[in-house]
Design a protein around this motif. Structure first.
Motif, short mmCIF file in Angstrom:
data_model
loop_
_atom_site.label_atom_id
_atom_site.label_comp_id
_atom_site.label_asym_id
_atom_site.label_seq_id
_atom_site.Cartn_x
_atom_site.Cartn_y
_atom_site.Cartn_z
N ASN A 307 -19.18 -34.28 34.76
CA ASN A 307 -20.49 -34.82 35.14
C ASN A 307 -20.78 -36.20 34.59
O ASN A 307 -21.94 -36.57 34.39
N ARG A 308 -19.77 -36.95 34.29
CA ARG A 308 -20.03 -38.34 33.87
C ARG A 308 -18.84 -39.21 34.23
O ARG A 308 -17.73 -38.71 34.46
N GLU A 309 -19.16 -40.50 34.27
CA GLU A 309 -18.10 -41.45 34.60
C GLU A 309 -17.35 -41.83 33.34
O GLU A 309 -17.98 -42.14 32.33
N SER A 310 -16.06 -41.79 33.39
CA SER A 310 -15.28 -42.23 32.22
C SER A 310 -14.26 -43.25 32.68
O SER A 310 -13.82 -43.23 33.83
N TYR A 311 -13.93 -44.11 31.74
CA TYR A 311 -12.93 -45.12 32.06
C TYR A 311 -11.67 -44.86 31.25
O TYR A 311 -11.75 -44.55 30.06
N PHE A 312 -10.55 -44.96 31.92
CA PHE A 312 -9.27 -44.75 31.23
C PHE A 312 -8.35 -45.93 31.53
O PHE A 312 -8.34 -46.44 32.65
N SER A 313 -7.60 -46.32 30.52
CA SER A 313 -6.58 -47.32 30.81
C SER A 313 -5.26 -46.58 30.91
O SER A 313 -4.97 -45.70 30.10
N LYS A 314 -4.54 -46.90 31.95
CA LYS A 314 -3.28 -46.19 32.18
C LYS A 314 -2.11 -46.96 31.57
O LYS A 314 -2.01 -48.17 31.74
N GLN A 315 -1.28 -46.21 30.87
CA GLN A 315 -0.10 -46.84 30.27
C GLN A 315 1.09 -45.97 30.66
O GLN A 315 1.06 -44.76 30.46
N THR A 316 2.09 -46.57 31.28
CA THR A 316 3.26 -45.78 31.64
C THR A 316 4.43 -46.23 30.78
O THR A 316 4.75 -47.42 30.74
N GLN A 317 5.02 -45.28 30.11
CA GLN A 317 6.09 -45.63 29.19
C GLN A 317 7.36 -44.88 29.59
O GLN A 317 7.32 -43.66 29.77
N SER A 318 8.47 -45.62 29.75
CA SER A 318 9.73 -44.94 30.05
C SER A 318 10.30 -44.38 28.76
O SER A 318 10.23 -45.01 27.72
N VAL A 319 10.85 -43.18 28.87
CA VAL A 319 11.48 -42.59 27.68
C VAL A 319 12.99 -42.85 27.80
O VAL A 319 13.63 -42.42 28.76
N VAL A 320 13.50 -43.61 26.86
CA VAL A 320 14.91 -44.01 26.94
C VAL A 320 15.67 -43.36 25.79
O VAL A 320 15.23 -43.37 24.65
N SER A 321 16.78 -42.74 26.15
CA SER A 321 17.63 -42.17 25.10
C SER A 321 19.06 -42.59 25.38
O SER A 321 19.55 -42.41 26.49
N LYS A 322 19.70 -43.15 24.40
CA LYS A 322 21.08 -43.64 24.52
C LYS A 322 21.25 -44.49 25.77
O LYS A 322 22.09 -44.21 26.63
N ASP A 323 20.41 -45.49 25.93
CA ASP A 323 20.46 -46.44 27.05
C ASP A 323 20.24 -45.79 28.41
O ASP A 323 20.62 -46.35 29.44
N ARG A 324 19.68 -44.60 28.44
CA ARG A 324 19.48 -43.93 29.71
C ARG A 324 18.02 -43.49 29.79
O ARG A 324 17.49 -42.94 28.83
#
Ligand code: ADP
Length: 569
Positions: A307-324
């Motif tokens: 019931n209320r407006e909220s603001y979110f900032s989106k952050q997308t992070q790649s998960v890298v393991s052993k260069d992959r």
């Protein structure tokens, strides 16, 4: 028994059998050869002596001559030394007495014939005795040979059977446990540690099985304790993720949802159990917000939840393991509070800058009046001071103007007056506006147009403001007496305005931040004089017109700022 000893015993046994077999063969061969030599010595020789005596006796009917006597004598003596058969001694003795009688007998032919007949009978008897013995011994030798053949054949067969069994069983005896061990090791390499070897023997294989079983037991223990640790850590991380104020969604490398916390579930409006394990693009198809998260490039997202407006900032992070890349995490930072503060700040700035504009304008007006001699004469020093006040109030007006523009952009109150105009109009206006400053710094502006430039669809005022801003910066950061190149050309159907200076340039590490609000390159001239807002507002103005703005720069060589505008339809 150890394998070594078993092998020793096995091979030793075979060796023994081979020795027994060859020993028996040699024994029987010897026996046979002894038998035949006995026959030859005992009997055959007697027969030869008897035959020689018979021949000597039968050579004449009368008195024996000396050759005959010698032949009989020597053969008889040999026979007397070769008595072997029962009854033979007696017959030989009779033969001796009859021969002696014959020797002593005078010319009585009838008596001689009679003695000769008796001698022959004795000779025949001795010969028969020996021939019978020969036959008997031959039969014995034959039987010996037969039993030797049977015995050797039996032992040979036995040996063969043992060797055959050995050949059939021995490779398996060694190889089977090794094969089983290999199988078990392969299973272990598949992390299947419930492996056991059941070699019951008391040998090295038994020891190997025990050591192996011990190892798998330890591995199993280790794996279970590891698993327990991992599970514990997993629960801990899940609890942390769930207790966070930010929404968190984790995807694997194939875009399947692997975890999602409570905040994210509330925001998306789908319970956790309906999200975990699903293919993210499928969820995006049925949920607008999720689609936004997956595809939209926007950093700030407005969400209406609880019931209320909220603001979110989106952050997308790649998960890298052993260069992959093994997945990605989408983090939704709740920035509602900051958003509200930001809005309050923007409103405040808008109000203040708006309110400041009027008094500053009147200060400027008053200054203009003071400069007029009709108001009163002012001396040079006062003139100088008035000049300074005028400069400062012009800067103040510019700053308040920029702040107001920014506030307009931020509150979404930016009104654009779109129209079709020729790029030349924008350029002429902007160049005229910066001419004074350029002349002051002896910087020449070199304008170049493409032929047949199309009209652009733009807000003339805002775009001119942007170009003035870029040109002012270029002049400000140019060395004195240098050139600023203003080039207008067609690029992929759009029109590009490019401002290139040959000044100090910008370090690469600052390029990505140059369009941020209030950002000023540390140590640059503008650090003292500018607000760091000009380029940020320019970006907003250009992007509001669906254009693009950018920068390229080489430190010490100069910078090139450019923006594009859509051509008019
Ligand atoms: P300001 O009002 O401070 O000039 P801008 O947004 O116009 O703010 O510029 C931001 C910063 O970018 C400036 O502080 C300056 O350091 C850098 N900058 C802008 N234009 C140039 C240029 N042509 N050459 C070098 N630096 C520049």
């Amino acid at each position: 028994m150890t394998i070594k000893n078993k092998l020793r015993a096995g091979f030793g046994f075979l060796f023994l059998l081979a020795i027994v077999c060859s020993g028996l063969s040699i024994y029987f061969l010897n026996r046979l050869s002894a038998d035949s030599s006995v026959i030859l010595k005992d009997n055959h020789e007697t027969i030869v002596y008897m035959r020689n005596i018979a021949v000597a006796i039968d050579q004449s009917n009368g008195q024996l001559n000396s050759d005959q006597v010698q032949a009989v004598e020597s053969n008889l003596v040999k026979q007397e030394h070769n008595i072997t058969e029962p009854g033979e001694q007696q017959a030989t003795d009779s033969l001796r007495s009859k021969y002696e009688q014959l020797k002593l007998l005078g010319g009585d032919l009838a008596k001689q014939a009679y003695l000769r007949t008796e001698l022959r009978a004795l000779l025949f008897r001795i010969m028969k005795l020996n021939m019978d013995a020969e036959e008997h011994k031959n039969a014995v030798a034959k039987a010996t040979a037969q039993s030797a053949t049977i015995l050797v054949a039996l032992i040979g067969s036995f040996l063969f059977l043992v060797a055959f069994t050995f050949i059939i069983n021995f490779p398996g005896y060694v190889a089977n446990p090794l094969r089983e061990l290999t199988e078990r090791i392969k299973e272990i390499s598949r992390r299947n540690y419930h492996q056991r070897l059941d070699f019951k023997s008391n040998d090295e294989f038994g020891e190997l099985a025990e050591a192996f079983n011990n190892m798998t037991f330890q591995l199993n223990e280790y794996e279970s304790s590891n698993l327990a640790n991992i599970m514990f850590e997993k629960r801990r991380i899940e609890t942390i993720i769930n207790s966070m104020r930010d929404g968190i969604i984790g995807l694997n490398e194939k875009s399947y949802i692997i975890f999602v916390n409570t905040v994210a579930c509330t925001l998306i409006g789908i319970p956790e159990e309906n999200l975990i394990g699903r293919y993210a693009p499928d969820v995006a198809l049925e949920n607008d917000l999720f689609r936004n998260l997956m595809v939209a490039d926007q950093k700030k997202i407005k969400i209406y939840a609880d019931n209320r407006e909220s603001y979110f900032s989106k952050q997308t992070q790649s998960v890298v393991s052993k260069d992959r890349v093994i997945g990605k995490v989408i983090i939704l930072n709740n920035i509602t509070e900051y958003q509200q503060l930001d809005e309050a700040k923007t409103n405040f700035i808008a109000t203040i800058s708006h309110e400041l504009k009027t008094p500053i304008s009147s200060i400027k007006m008053s200054l203009k009046l003071l400069e007029d001699e009709r108001v009163g004469k002012i001396n040079d020093e006062q003139k100088q001071l008035l000049g300074n006040i005028e400069d400062d109030s012009r800067r103040l007006l510019q700053i308040t103007g920029e702040l107001l523009d920014m506030a307009q952009v931020e509150t979404g109150k930016l009104n654009l007056n779109f129209g079709s105009t020729h790029p030349k109009n924008i350029v002429d206006y902007a160049v005229k506006a910066v001419k004074f400053t350029a002349d002051q710094r002896q910087v020449s502006i070199n304008v170049q147009y493409d032929d047949n430039l199309p009209q652009v669809y733009a807000d003339l005022d805002k775009t001119t403001w942007v170009l003035i801003n870029l040109l002012s910066n270029a002049i400000k950061y140019s060395h004195e007496k240098s050139t600023v190149d203003l080039t207008i050309k067609k690029v992929k159907g759009d029109v590009e305005f490019s401002v290139k200076d040959h000044g100090q340039g910008i370090e690469t590490k600052y390029l990505s931040r140059i369009f941020e609000r209030y950002f000023k390159v540390p140590g640059s001239k503008a650090e003292q004089t500018g607000t760091g807002l000009g380029l940020a507002i320019a970006k907003d103005f250009i992007e509001a017109q669906s254009g693009k703005i950018g920068v390229e720069s080489d430190l010490g060589e100069g910078s090139r700022f450019y923006f594009t505008l859509k051509k008019a339809a």
